[in-house]
Design a protein around this motif. Structure first.
Motif, PDB file in Angstrom:
ATOM      1  N   TYR A   1     -47.804   6.408-157.473  1.00  0.00           N
ATOM      2  CA  TYR A   1     -48.876   7.246-156.962  1.00  0.00           C
ATOM      3  C   TYR A   1     -48.681   7.573-155.483  1.00  0.00           C
ATOM      4  CZ  TYR A   1     -53.604   8.953-156.115  1.00  0.00           C
ATOM      5  OH  TYR A   1     -54.674   9.725-155.782  1.00  0.00           O
ATOM      6  N   GLY A   2     -48.299   6.587-154.698  1.00  0.00           N
ATOM      7  CA  GLY A   2     -48.086   6.803-153.257  1.00  0.00           C
ATOM      8  C   GLY A   2     -46.992   7.818-152.989  1.00  0.00           C
ATOM      9  N   TRP A   3     -45.904   7.745-153.732  1.00  0.00           N
ATOM     10  CA  TRP A   3     -44.811   8.699-153.543  1.00  0.00           C
ATOM     11  C   TRP A   3     -45.266  10.119-153.878  1.00  0.00           C
ATOM     12  CZ3 TRP A   3     -42.167  12.318-156.301  1.00  0.00           C
ATOM     13  CH2 TRP A   3     -40.982  12.796-155.741  1.00  0.00           C
TER      14      TRP A   3
ATOM     15  N   ASP B   1     -48.287  11.223-153.766  1.00  0.00           N
ATOM     16  CA  ASP B   1     -49.244  11.630-152.740  1.00  0.00           C
ATOM     17  C   ASP B   1     -48.514  12.069-151.468  1.00  0.00           C
ATOM     18  OD1 ASP B   1     -51.699  12.104-151.554  1.00  0.00           O
ATOM     19  OD2 ASP B   1     -51.980  10.017-150.942  1.00  0.00           O
ATOM     20  N   ASP B   2     -47.493  11.325-151.054  1.00  0.00           N
ATOM     21  CA  ASP B   2     -46.742  11.655-149.838  1.00  0.00           C
ATOM     22  C   ASP B   2     -46.024  12.995-149.954  1.00  0.00           C
ATOM     23  OD1 ASP B   2     -47.568   9.272-148.780  1.00  0.00           O
ATOM     24  OD2 ASP B   2     -45.679   8.209-149.200  1.00  0.00           O
ATOM     25  N   HIS B   3     -45.579  13.353-151.154  1.00  0.00           N
ATOM     26  CA  HIS B   3     -44.799  14.574-151.343  1.00  0.00           C
ATOM     27  C   HIS B   3     -45.624  15.737-151.884  1.00  0.00           C
ATOM     28  CE1 HIS B   3     -41.666  11.488-151.076  1.00  0.00           C
ATOM     29  NE2 HIS B   3     -40.918  12.464-150.574  1.00  0.00           N
ATOM     30  N   GLY B   4     -46.931  15.575-152.001  1.00  0.00           N
ATOM     31  CA  GLY B   4     -47.793  16.651-152.461  1.00  0.00           C
ATOM     32  C   GLY B   4     -47.676  16.960-153.939  1.00  0.00           C
ATOM     33  N   HIS B   5     -47.352  15.950-154.722  1.00  0.00           N
ATOM     34  CA  HIS B   5     -47.182  16.149-156.163  1.00  0.00           C
ATOM     35  C   HIS B   5     -48.197  15.348-156.979  1.00  0.00           C
ATOM     36  CE1 HIS B   5     -43.521  18.355-155.560  1.00  0.00           C
ATOM     37  NE2 HIS B   5     -42.927  17.332-154.975  1.00  0.00           N
TER      38      HIS B   5
END
Length: 98
Positions: free
Chosen positions: A40-42, A44-48
């Motif tokens: 989820y964090g990844w 969120d960080d990449h706008g996906h």
């Protein structure tokens, strides 16, 4: 632009294990949702983040689909049973129609 007209009749719709197919697809959507949660964090960080929520939406729509196809399957079975009983008892179906 000319209107297209079919040259042959459409084939009959395919009937198969519809309830099992929809249930399997819904389970697959839910498994995809669970598999993406640890990342989820990844996302969120990449706008996906939509990648996470799309399988959840598919799961929700699949649950609606399961409800729908189970009702449809039950209605088809009731109609087939009614047709079979009407064919086996033509006198009874004639008196009930009056």
């Amino acid at each position: 632009m000319a209107k297209w007209t079919p040259k042959h009749e459409a084939p009959e719709p395919l009937e198969g294990p519809v309830v099992a197919t929809i249930t399997g697809g819904t389970i697959l959507w839910f498994v995809l949702f669970l598999a993406q949660l640890p990342f989820y964090g990844w996302f969120d960080d990449h706008g996906h983040l939509w990648w996470v929520w799309t399988p959840l939406a598919g799961t929700g729509l699949g649950l609606i689909g399961i409800w729908y196809v189970r009702k449809r399957d039950a209605a088809l079975k009731r109609a087939a049973a009614a047709d079979a009983s009407a064919a086996s008892n033509p006198e009874q179906s004639a008196t009930s129609a009056e």
